[in-house]
Scaffold this active site. Structure first.
Site, PDB file in Angstrom:
ATOM      1  N   GLN A  11       0.825  -1.195   0.000  1.00 22.38           N
ATOM      2  CA  GLN A  11       0.000   0.000   0.000  1.00 22.38           C
ATOM      3  C   GLN A  11       0.868   1.257   0.000  1.00 22.38           C
ATOM      4  OE1 GLN A  11      -1.043  -2.490   2.398  1.00 22.38           O
ATOM      5  NE2 GLN A  11      -2.708  -3.160   1.065  1.00 22.38           N
ATOM      6  N   ASN A  40      -4.030   0.911  -2.700  1.00 20.37           N
ATOM      7  CA  ASN A  40      -3.558  -0.462  -2.847  1.00 20.37           C
ATOM      8  C   ASN A  40      -2.547  -0.567  -3.981  1.00 20.37           C
ATOM      9  OD1 ASN A  40      -4.658  -1.926  -0.747  1.00 20.37           O
ATOM     10  ND2 ASN A  40      -6.509  -2.499  -1.864  1.00 20.37           N
ATOM     11  N   CYS A  44      -6.741   0.567   6.615  1.00 16.58           N
ATOM     12  CA  CYS A  44      -5.697  -0.453   6.644  1.00 16.58           C
ATOM     13  C   CYS A  44      -5.129  -0.455   8.055  1.00 16.58           C
ATOM     14  CB  CYS A  44      -4.608  -0.148   5.624  1.00 16.58           C
ATOM     15  SG  CYS A  44      -3.205  -1.294   5.701  1.00 16.58           S
ATOM     16  N   ASN A  99      -2.728  -2.299   9.548  1.00 18.03           N
ATOM     17  CA  ASN A  99      -1.275  -2.294   9.682  1.00 18.03           C
ATOM     18  C   ASN A  99      -0.695  -0.925   9.344  1.00 18.03           C
ATOM     19  OD1 ASN A  99      -0.851  -5.005  10.509  1.00 18.03           O
ATOM     20  ND2 ASN A  99      -1.129  -5.706   8.411  1.00 18.03           N
ATOM     21  N   ASN A 103     -13.359  -1.667   5.458  1.00 21.68           N
ATOM     22  CA  ASN A 103     -13.455  -2.229   4.116  1.00 21.68           C
ATOM     23  C   ASN A 103     -14.042  -3.632   4.218  1.00 21.68           C
ATOM     24  OD1 ASN A 103     -11.097  -3.673   4.997  1.00 21.68           O
ATOM     25  ND2 ASN A 103      -9.816  -2.044   4.184  1.00 21.68           N
ATOM     26  N   HIS A 157     -14.920  -7.630   4.065  1.00 24.13           N
ATOM     27  CA  HIS A 157     -14.221  -8.905   4.222  1.00 24.13           C
ATOM     28  C   HIS A 157     -15.223 -10.056   4.188  1.00 24.13           C
ATOM     29  CE1 HIS A 157     -10.173  -7.460   5.434  1.00 24.13           C
ATOM     30  NE2 HIS A 157     -10.848  -6.410   5.844  1.00 24.13           N
ATOM     31  N   GLU A 190      -5.965  -9.911  -0.343  1.00 25.67           N
ATOM     32  CA  GLU A 190      -6.408  -8.532  -0.165  1.00 25.67           C
ATOM     33  C   GLU A 190      -6.806  -7.935  -1.508  1.00 25.67           C
ATOM     34  OE1 GLU A 190      -4.903  -4.621   2.354  1.00 25.67           O
ATOM     35  OE2 GLU A 190      -3.694  -6.437   2.260  1.00 25.67           O
ATOM     36  N   ARG A 191      -7.985  -7.351  -1.561  1.00 27.62           N
ATOM     37  CA  ARG A 191      -8.453  -6.786  -2.830  1.00 27.62           C
ATOM     38  C   ARG A 191      -7.464  -5.707  -3.301  1.00 27.62           C
ATOM     39  NH1 ARG A 191     -13.306  -2.385  -1.478  1.00 27.62           N
ATOM     40  NH2 ARG A 191     -12.188  -1.400   0.223  1.00 27.62           N
ATOM     41  N   CYS A 208      -2.681  -8.641   7.239  1.00 25.81           N
ATOM     42  CA  CYS A 208      -3.770  -7.710   6.951  1.00 25.81           C
ATOM     43  C   CYS A 208      -4.458  -7.394   8.267  1.00 25.81           C
ATOM     44  CB  CYS A 208      -4.754  -8.320   5.954  1.00 25.81           C
ATOM     45  SG  CYS A 208      -6.172  -7.252   5.597  1.00 25.81           S
ATOM     46  N   THR A 226      -7.024  -5.223   9.029  1.00 24.74           N
ATOM     47  CA  THR A 226      -8.482  -5.267   9.023  1.00 24.74           C
ATOM     48  C   THR A 226      -8.976  -6.695   8.830  1.00 24.74           C
ATOM     49  OG1 THR A 226      -8.588  -4.737   6.653  1.00 24.74           O
ATOM     50  CG2 THR A 226      -8.696  -2.889   8.205  1.00 24.74           C
ATOM     51  N   GLY A 227      -8.202  -7.518   8.099  1.00 23.55           N
ATOM     52  CA  GLY A 227      -8.578  -8.924   7.947  1.00 23.55           C
ATOM     53  C   GLY A 227      -8.527  -9.669   9.268  1.00 23.55           C
TER      54      GLY A 227
END
Length: 272
Positions: free
Chosen positions: A48, A68, A77, A79, A152, A154, A203-204, A212, A214-215
């Site tokens: 990113q 991205n 994001c 991280n 975002n 998931h 990740e898209r 990730c 948010t993942g």
């Protein structure tokens, strides 16, 4: 004109940070320029690209925009938020497209208040109404994902062995499925015990990633909603571990390390 950059990472999820708080960029960032800078062969290389700016009137200390690897702009994001929190001295209020995120420095690294998860089908968003806790859909053996938006979108799949899933093949198929009008991040998770999850993420706009944030948050919330884990859990990604808590106040806290790798400059006109 040469522009300074900072290379950073959170558990191997890496970023090129352009700090435009005091010295504005020569021109507005575009998707094409972001993708060129992120290219690992002909650019600086990153998952990113992060652009920092003054907060304006957002009630924050600074603002960040996130692009991205393909140049597409995204809302959040985790991280990258930890990395920016580190640059800001640990404690900061950071304005993003997903709202103001608050970071706090501690002995484990940087903790981020990621806000409240969005769980309604229209908040993900999905193309039509369905149960987001057990979506009645599947792709080549991956079935009944949980949908969670943490800034975002998931989709989280629970499987016996996350390493056995060909995520490089299925990830792009699911990301671009018409069910997800804003595309989607694909999370493949294995619950080890009530305090531990193993996770891989497609990740898209970036593809397979070592970590990730948010993942990890979305997967923890999905597992907690299904009663598989406690309300605080360690999520192990290929790049390392994140501690995720989902409090009684409905807010998610993510804690983990952030690291500055090096600094340099690049010629702005080379990446137009």
């Amino acid at each position: 004109m040469r522009v300074p950059f900072i290379k950073m990472h959170g558990l191997g999820n890496d970023f090129v940070v352009l700090d435009a708080r005091n010295d504005p960029l020569p021109a507005a960032m575009t998707a094409a320029r972001a993708a060129a800078l992120a290219d690992r062969h002909t650019g600086i290389g990153c998952d990113q690209l992060i652009v920092l700016a003054p907060a304006g009137d957002a009630g924050a200390d600074l603002a960040m925009r996130i692009y991205n690897q393909d140049g597409g702009e995204v809302e959040a994001c985790g991280n990258a938020t930890r990395a920016v929190g580190l640059l800001a001295g640990g404690n900061a209020r950071i304005a993003t497209a997903a709202g103001v995120l608050v970071t706090t420095g501690n002995a484990q690294g940087i903790a981020v208040d990621m806000g409240e998860p969005r769980l309604g089908w229209e908040q993900i968003p999905l193309a039509y109404a369905m149960d987001t806790l057990a979506m009645p859909v599947g792709w080549d053996g991956l079935e009944q994902p949980v949908a969670v938006n943490v800034g975002n979108p998931h989709a989280v799949f629970f499987v016996p062995d996350c390493n056995a899933v060909p995520l490089d093949v299925l990830g792009p198929q699911i990301e671009h499925d018409p069910l997800f009008p804003a595309r989607v991040n694909v999370n493949i998770a294995t619950v080890v015990d009530r305090q531990t999850i193993r996770l891989r993420v497609w990740e898209r706009g970036a593809g397979l990633t070592r970590a990730c944030g948010t993942g990890a948050c979305a997967t923890a919330v999905a597992a907690m909603r299904r009663g598989l884990v406690e309300r605080e859990v360690t999520v192990h990604l290929p790049g390392g571990a994140l501690l995720i808590g989902w409090g009684a106040d409905n807010r998610i806290t993510m804690t983990g390390p952030a690291t500055e790798s090096f600094r340099g400059t690049f010629a702005w006109e080379d990446y137009g």
